[in-house]
Design a protein around this motif. Structure first.
Motif, short mmCIF file in Angstrom:
data_model
loop_
_atom_site.label_atom_id
_atom_site.label_comp_id
_atom_site.label_asym_id
_atom_site.label_seq_id
_atom_site.Cartn_x
_atom_site.Cartn_y
_atom_site.Cartn_z
N THR A 103 19.39 32.79 52.48
CA THR A 103 20.81 32.52 52.29
C THR A 103 21.53 33.82 51.94
N PRO A 104 22.83 33.91 52.24
CA PRO A 104 23.55 35.16 52.00
C PRO A 104 23.50 35.67 50.57
N ILE A 105 23.47 34.78 49.60
CA ILE A 105 23.46 35.26 48.21
C ILE A 105 22.16 35.98 47.88
N TRP A 106 21.06 35.58 48.50
CA TRP A 106 19.78 36.23 48.24
C TRP A 106 19.51 37.37 49.21
N SER A 107 20.03 37.27 50.43
CA SER A 107 19.76 38.31 51.41
C SER A 107 20.64 39.55 51.21
N HIS A 108 21.69 39.44 50.39
CA HIS A 108 22.55 40.59 50.07
C HIS A 108 22.67 40.72 48.55
N PRO A 109 21.60 41.10 47.87
CA PRO A 109 21.64 41.14 46.41
C PRO A 109 22.61 42.18 45.86
N GLU A 110 22.97 43.17 46.67
CA GLU A 110 23.90 44.19 46.17
C GLU A 110 25.28 43.61 45.89
N VAL A 111 25.70 42.60 46.65
CA VAL A 111 27.00 41.96 46.41
C VAL A 111 26.96 41.20 45.08
N THR A 112 25.91 40.42 44.88
CA THR A 112 25.76 39.68 43.63
C THR A 112 25.69 40.64 42.45
N GLN A 113 24.93 41.69 42.60
CA GLN A 113 24.77 42.66 41.52
C GLN A 113 26.10 43.36 41.21
N HIS A 114 26.90 43.61 42.25
CA HIS A 114 28.21 44.23 42.04
C HIS A 114 29.08 43.36 41.15
N TYR A 115 29.14 42.05 41.44
CA TYR A 115 29.96 41.16 40.63
C TYR A 115 29.43 41.06 39.21
N ILE A 116 28.12 41.07 39.04
CA ILE A 116 27.55 40.96 37.70
C ILE A 116 27.83 42.21 36.88
N THR A 117 27.71 43.37 37.49
CA THR A 117 27.85 44.61 36.72
C THR A 117 29.28 45.13 36.62
N GLU A 118 30.11 44.88 37.62
CA GLU A 118 31.44 45.51 37.67
C GLU A 118 32.59 44.63 37.20
N TYR B 240 33.36 43.13 34.36
CA TYR B 240 33.96 43.41 33.06
C TYR B 240 34.82 44.67 33.13
N GLU B 241 34.33 45.70 33.81
CA GLU B 241 35.11 46.93 33.93
C GLU B 241 36.39 46.72 34.73
N GLN B 242 36.32 45.90 35.79
CA GLN B 242 37.48 45.71 36.65
C GLN B 242 38.48 44.69 36.12
N THR B 243 38.00 43.71 35.35
CA THR B 243 38.90 42.63 34.92
C THR B 243 39.09 42.56 33.42
N GLY B 244 38.12 43.05 32.64
CA GLY B 244 38.19 42.93 31.19
C GLY B 244 37.72 41.58 30.68
N VAL B 245 37.20 40.74 31.56
CA VAL B 245 36.70 39.42 31.18
C VAL B 245 35.19 39.48 31.13
N LEU C 72 37.04 33.66 39.06
CA LEU C 72 38.08 32.64 39.23
C LEU C 72 39.46 33.15 38.83
N ALA C 73 39.53 33.91 37.74
CA ALA C 73 40.83 34.33 37.23
C ALA C 73 41.36 35.59 37.91
N ALA C 74 40.49 36.53 38.24
CA ALA C 74 40.96 37.80 38.78
C ALA C 74 40.82 37.89 40.29
N TYR C 75 39.61 37.74 40.79
CA TYR C 75 39.39 37.92 42.23
C TYR C 75 39.99 36.77 43.04
N ARG C 76 39.95 35.56 42.50
CA ARG C 76 40.51 34.40 43.19
C ARG C 76 41.72 33.88 42.43
#
Length: 179
Positions: free
Chosen positions: A117-132, A134-139, A147-151
């Motif tokens: 599935t895409p979430i497992w076959s592209h772990p860099e996308v998932t890792q980006h959201y997990i690590t970045e 807080y820095e990008q949104t402050g949440v 939900l609040a910032a990206y969407r």
């Protein structure tokens, strides 16, 4: 898929058809609430708890309650028949469309929990959201930040629709004149 998933799919289809065929408004509301609850269980089975909670709260909870309040405050039409007459050519056309759609879509779906599935076959996308996030949104919570910032506009639009539905229901309930 498991026996539970097939049973749930049959339940959802049966309640959807019953919702379309019943003529009594109260029966339709009750069966529609059962349909929404079945959909919430299906979303939970498909590992989408946020969608499941929304469906349970809005679909099975708030919508059913508002519809029940509406028929309690307005007149309930009497019906002679329990079910609508079935329009056979329409059923055949819709059934053929659903069959073609299922034949085209179901083989393309990823298996539940599959590693391709895409979430497992592209772990860099998932890792980006997990690590970045807080820095990008402050949440701090990643789901809340998505939900609040990206969407944000999408979430705001959903909130506006729910608010408008609630206000319009209150307007209808307060303006109804009883004879």
């Amino acid at each position: 898929m498991s026996l539970f998933a097939y049973s749930l799919a049959v339940f959802i289809l049966a309640t959807a058809v019953a919702t379309a065929l019943f003529r009594d408004v109260l029966s339709v509301i009750i069966v529609f609430g059962a349909y929404s609850l079945g959909m919430a269980i299906l979303y939970t089975f498909l590992l989408a708890p946020d969608v499941a909670m929304t469906e349970a709260a809005i679909g099975a909870g708030v919508t059913t309650l508002l519809l029940l309040l509406t028929i309690a405050r307005t007149t309930r039409p009497t019906t002679d028949r329990l079910m609508e007459r079935i329009h056979v050519p329409g059923v055949v056309a819709v059934g053929a469309f659903v069959l073609v759609l299922c034949t085209a879509v179901l083989p393309e779906m990823y298996p539940l929990g599959g590693l391709e599935t895409p979430i497992w076959s592209h772990p860099e996308v998932t890792q980006h959201y997990i690590t970045e996030t807080y820095e990008q949104t402050g949440v701090e919570n990643a789901v809340t930040s998505v939900l609040a910032a990206y969407r944000g506009f999408d979430t705001f639009g959903e909130a506006v629709v729910v608010f408008a539905a609630g206000v319009s229901t209150l307007v209808v309930l307060k303006r109804e004149v009883f004879a």
